[in-house]
Design an enzyme around this catalytic site. Structure first.
Site, PDB file in Angstrom:
ATOM      1  N   ARG A  20      45.244 -15.255 -20.925  1.00 42.63           N
ATOM      2  CA  ARG A  20      44.786 -16.612 -20.570  1.00 42.63           C
ATOM      3  C   ARG A  20      44.475 -16.713 -19.084  1.00 42.63           C
ATOM      4  O   ARG A  20      43.454 -17.284 -18.697  1.00 42.63           O
ATOM      5  CB  ARG A  20      45.827 -17.665 -20.947  1.00 42.63           C
ATOM      6  CG  ARG A  20      45.852 -18.005 -22.397  1.00 42.63           C
ATOM      7  CD  ARG A  20      46.758 -19.167 -22.686  1.00 42.63           C
ATOM      8  NE  ARG A  20      48.089 -18.961 -22.114  1.00 42.63           N
ATOM      9  CZ  ARG A  20      49.057 -19.861 -22.122  1.00 42.63           C
ATOM     10  NH1 ARG A  20      48.856 -21.043 -22.656  1.00 42.63           N
ATOM     11  NH2 ARG A  20      50.230 -19.595 -21.619  1.00 42.63           N
ATOM     12  N   ASN A  38      46.525 -20.234 -26.060  1.00 42.94           N
ATOM     13  CA  ASN A  38      47.082 -19.362 -27.089  1.00 42.94           C
ATOM     14  C   ASN A  38      47.157 -20.142 -28.386  1.00 42.94           C
ATOM     15  O   ASN A  38      47.329 -21.357 -28.382  1.00 42.94           O
ATOM     16  CB  ASN A  38      48.496 -18.894 -26.718  1.00 42.94           C
ATOM     17  CG  ASN A  38      48.491 -17.849 -25.631  1.00 42.94           C
ATOM     18  OD1 ASN A  38      47.508 -17.175 -25.393  1.00 42.94           O
ATOM     19  ND2 ASN A  38      49.615 -17.718 -24.943  1.00 42.94           N
TER      20      ASN A  38
END
Length: 99
Positions: A20, A38
């Protein structure tokens, strides 16, 4: 100026390896808007908005990911501008909580 908006799903070993943060860094460096998060199934989902070339380049980068990741599959589909509303207020690109 044309604008592309793609929603991308990345599967593989992509959680717990800084994926991320890597996506946020790459997207911001490319001047893209959007978000990354996520998913509870272990995948990473992202939305990229900007020039078609920069969006396409970002999707290509996602196919490789950071060195510690293993990307098995990347799929993308056109998204609407409404999807950008998931970003945090005042941010061009946001890292969102897991869903």
């Amino acid at each position: 100026m044309s604008r592309a908006i793609l929603q991308v799903m990345i599967r593989g070993r992509v959680q717990g390896v800084g994926y991320r943060a890597w996506v946020e860094y790459q997207a911001t460096a490319s001047g893209l808007e959007g978000w990354v998060r996520n998913r509870s199934d272990g995948s990473v989902e992202a939305l990229f908005a900007g020039s078609p070339k920069h969006v396409a380049d970002m999707v290509a980068l996602c196919r490789h990911g950071p060195p510690s990741s293993r990307v098995d599959n990347v799929t993308s589909e056109t998204a609407s501008v409404d999807e950008l509303s998931l970003r945090r207020t005042g941010e061009a690109f946001s890292v969102l909580p897991t869903v």
